[in-house]
Design an enzyme around this catalytic site. Structure first.
Site, PDB file in Angstrom:
ATOM      1  N   ASP A 154       0.850  -1.183   0.000  1.00  0.00           N
ATOM      2  CA  ASP A 154       0.000   0.000   0.000  1.00  0.00           C
ATOM      3  C   ASP A 154       0.890   1.239   0.000  1.00  0.00           C
ATOM      4  O   ASP A 154       1.670   1.442   0.925  1.00  0.00           O
ATOM      5  CB  ASP A 154      -0.860  -0.035   1.279  1.00  0.00           C
ATOM      6  CG  ASP A 154      -2.024   0.906   1.193  1.00  0.00           C
ATOM      7  OD1 ASP A 154      -3.147   0.423   0.996  1.00  0.00           O
ATOM      8  OD2 ASP A 154      -1.808   2.133   1.327  1.00  0.00           O
ATOM      9  N   ASP A 183      -3.013   2.737  -5.744  1.00  0.00           N
ATOM     10  CA  ASP A 183      -1.981   2.749  -4.692  1.00  0.00           C
ATOM     11  C   ASP A 183      -1.825   1.414  -3.975  1.00  0.00           C
ATOM     12  O   ASP A 183      -1.198   1.363  -2.927  1.00  0.00           O
ATOM     13  CB  ASP A 183      -2.308   3.827  -3.666  1.00  0.00           C
ATOM     14  CG  ASP A 183      -3.421   3.390  -2.749  1.00  0.00           C
ATOM     15  OD1 ASP A 183      -4.362   2.745  -3.234  1.00  0.00           O
ATOM     16  OD2 ASP A 183      -3.351   3.682  -1.547  1.00  0.00           O
ATOM     17  N   GLU A 184      -2.397   0.349  -4.505  1.00  0.00           N
ATOM     18  CA  GLU A 184      -2.381  -0.910  -3.767  1.00  0.00           C
ATOM     19  C   GLU A 184      -2.275  -2.113  -4.688  1.00  0.00           C
ATOM     20  O   GLU A 184      -2.862  -2.127  -5.772  1.00  0.00           O
ATOM     21  CB  GLU A 184      -3.670  -1.010  -2.938  1.00  0.00           C
ATOM     22  CG  GLU A 184      -3.697  -2.187  -2.005  1.00  0.00           C
ATOM     23  CD  GLU A 184      -5.005  -2.249  -1.231  1.00  0.00           C
ATOM     24  OE1 GLU A 184      -5.630  -1.200  -1.018  1.00  0.00           O
ATOM     25  OE2 GLU A 184      -5.406  -3.364  -0.864  1.00  0.00           O
TER      26      GLU A 184
END
Length: 365
Positions: free
Chosen positions: A8, A108-109
Site C-alpha cells: 500500500d 496505490d495498492e
DNA sequence: TCGCCCTCCTC
DNA sequence: CCATGTGAGGGCGA
C-alpha cells in the site's frame, strides 16, 4: 502454504506532491477534489501525516480542513489524477519484478504472491519485500507499507498495522495474538453498518468473529456475507493473486453548480457526462447494454433509474437520449433538489468479441 | 432477469 | 453548516 504480500503506497496522492516539491514535506499537505462550488467546494482526497495530526481526514470537507489548519502554513493542492496514475504505473512495474503473480487493486495498492520467490519462507519473504521497498524509494522517493501473510485478507490487514513505511509479517502462529485482538472493522468489507450489527451480536473483535456461530451470522447477513466474514476472520480466504478483471461498469459523476430540479439546468451536465462515458466506452472497446442515471439529493441520499437497451451501444447520441428519457421520472420521484448527478454504463460487451460474431454471421450467409 | 437500493472502498 | 469521484457487489421485490 502461500506467502502473500499486500503493498500500500503511503498517503499516495499527498506523497506524490511531496516528491514533486520536497520543500513542503514538513507542512500539512492536503490533496483536494474540487467540486467547482465556490473556492473551497469539495473534499479531501488524502493528506500527509502532518495534516492528520491536526485532525484532517480523507473525505472531509475542504472548508472544515481549512478551519482545522487556521493560522498554520499548509498546502491545499488540487488533485492531479493523471500524474498520480503515471507514477503508480511506474511503481507497479517495479513491484511486478518481486512477484510470481501480481494483482493491481487500485492506484496505490497491489497484492503479490511471493511463495515461489521466497521458497515459502516468511523471513526470506520479508527480506525480499525490504529490497522492493528500497528500490521503490531509490527510484521514486516513495514509501509504502507492506503486509506479509498466508492469505490475501490477512496480508491486507497486516499492511495497515504499521503505517507509514511499515513491513509487518503475520505468520499462522501469530494470527490469534496479532489479528484476533483487532476490532472487526479492520476486515476489508466491514464498514460502519456491518460493524454496528456485529456489535449488537456481542461480536467486537476479529477473534469474536472467528469463533462466532455461523448459523447466527447466516441468519443476520445471508449466506454469502456470513461465509466471507467467518473465513476472513480465520485468515482462510482462498483468494488467488491474479490479474484484476476488467471493469464491469463505467460511470461519470458531477456536482451541479447549484442544487436544482430543473431539466433545463440539468441537461448540459447530463450531456457532458454522456459524452465522457461514450469516450470511456470507445477507449476500452466496449459497448453497453444498460444505461443508468442517478441523482444525489441535497441530503446526500440517492435515487436512481436505469434501462436495458435493445442494442448495446457506445454512441453518444444513443446514450444521451436514453439518459434524457430517464430524467423526468427521477425528477418527479424526488421531493428534494438534486445536488449531484451521475450516468452509468453497465452490462458491457467487448467490441472484438462482437465483431467475430458478426464475421461468423456474415460467413454463414 | 431487471430495476432499485444499500454498503463498502480508498484516495 | 459542509460533505469528490469511481466501481464492486449483495439483497430483494416484481
Amino acid at each position: 502454504m502461500k506467502v502473500i504480500a499486500c503493498v500500500d503506497l503511503d498517503y499516495f496522492y499527498a506523497q506524490c506532491e511531496e516528491v514533486l516539491n520536497p520543500s513542503i514535506k514538513d507542512k500539512p499537505v492536503i490533496v483536494c477534489m474540487l467540486s467547482g462550488r465556490g473556492e473551497e467546494g469539495g473534499a479531501v482526497a488524502t493528506c500527509n501525516y502532518v495534516a492528520r495530526k491536526y485532525g484532517v481526514k480523507s473525505g472531509m470537507a475542504i472548508a472544515r480542513a481549512k478551519k482545522l489548519l487556521k493560522g498554520v502554513e499548509a498546502y491545499f493542492i488540487p488533485a492531479k489524477l493523471e500524474l498520480y496514475d503515471e507514477i503508480s504505473r511506474r511503481v507497479m512495474e517495479i513491484m511486478k519484478k518481486y512477484a510470481d503473480s501480481f494483482e493491481e487493486v487500485s492506484v496505490d495498492e497491489a497484492f503479490l504472491d511471493i511463495t515461489k520467490l521466497c521458497g515459502g519462507d516468511f523471513e526470506l519473504g520479508k527480506e525480499l519485500m525490504k529490497k522492493m521497498k528500497e528500490e521503490i524509494f531509490e527510484k521514486e522517493r516513495l514509501t509504502c507499507s507492506v503486509g506479509i501473510s498466508f492469505s490475501k485478507v490477512i496480508a491486507k490487514i497486516a499492511s495497515g498495522l504499521n503505517k507509514p513505511n511499515g513491513l509487518v509479517v503475520v505468520k499462522p502462529e501469530d494470527l490469534e495474538k496479532v489479528i484476533w485482538v483487532l476490532p472487526v472493522d479492520e476486515i476489508p468489507g466491514i464498514g460502519p453498518k456491518t460493524k454496528e450489527v456485529l456489535n449488537t451480536l456481542g461480536i467486537y473483535t476479529i477473534g469474536d468473529l472467528a469463533k462466532a456461530n455461523i448459523l447466527t451470522l447466516i441468519r443476520v447477513f445471508g449466506k454469502k456475507v456470513a461465509t466471507y466474514l467467518k473465513l476472513a476472520a480465520n485468515g482462510e480466504d482462498k483468494e488467488e493473486v491474479k490479474p484484476a478483471e476488467k471493469a464491469k461498469q463505467y460511470s461519470r459523476m458531477v456536482t451541479l453548480k447549484e442544487n436544482t430540479l430543473s431539466v433545463k439546468e440539468i441537461l448540459p451536465y447530463l450531456e457532458m457526462l454522456c459524452k465522457e462515458l461514450s469516450e470511456d466506452l470507445k477507449l476500452n472497446n466496449k459497448l453497453a447494454k444498460g444505461i443508468g442515471l442517478a441523482a444525489i439529493l441535497e441530503d446526500l441520499s440517492v435515487i436512481s433509474k436505469s434501462k436495458t437497451l435493445d442494442q448495446p451501444t457506445n454512441d453518444f447520441n444513443k446514450i444521451f437520449s436514453t439518459a434524457k428519457a430517464l430524467l423526468p421520472d427521477l425528477i418527479t420521484r424526488s421531493r428534494k433538489l438534486f445536488r449531484r448527478i451521475s450516468v452509468r454504463a453497465y452490462n458491457l460487451v467487448d467490441i472484438s468479441s462482437l465483431e467475430s460474431l458478426e464475421r461468423f454471421a456474415n460467413q454463414s450467409r
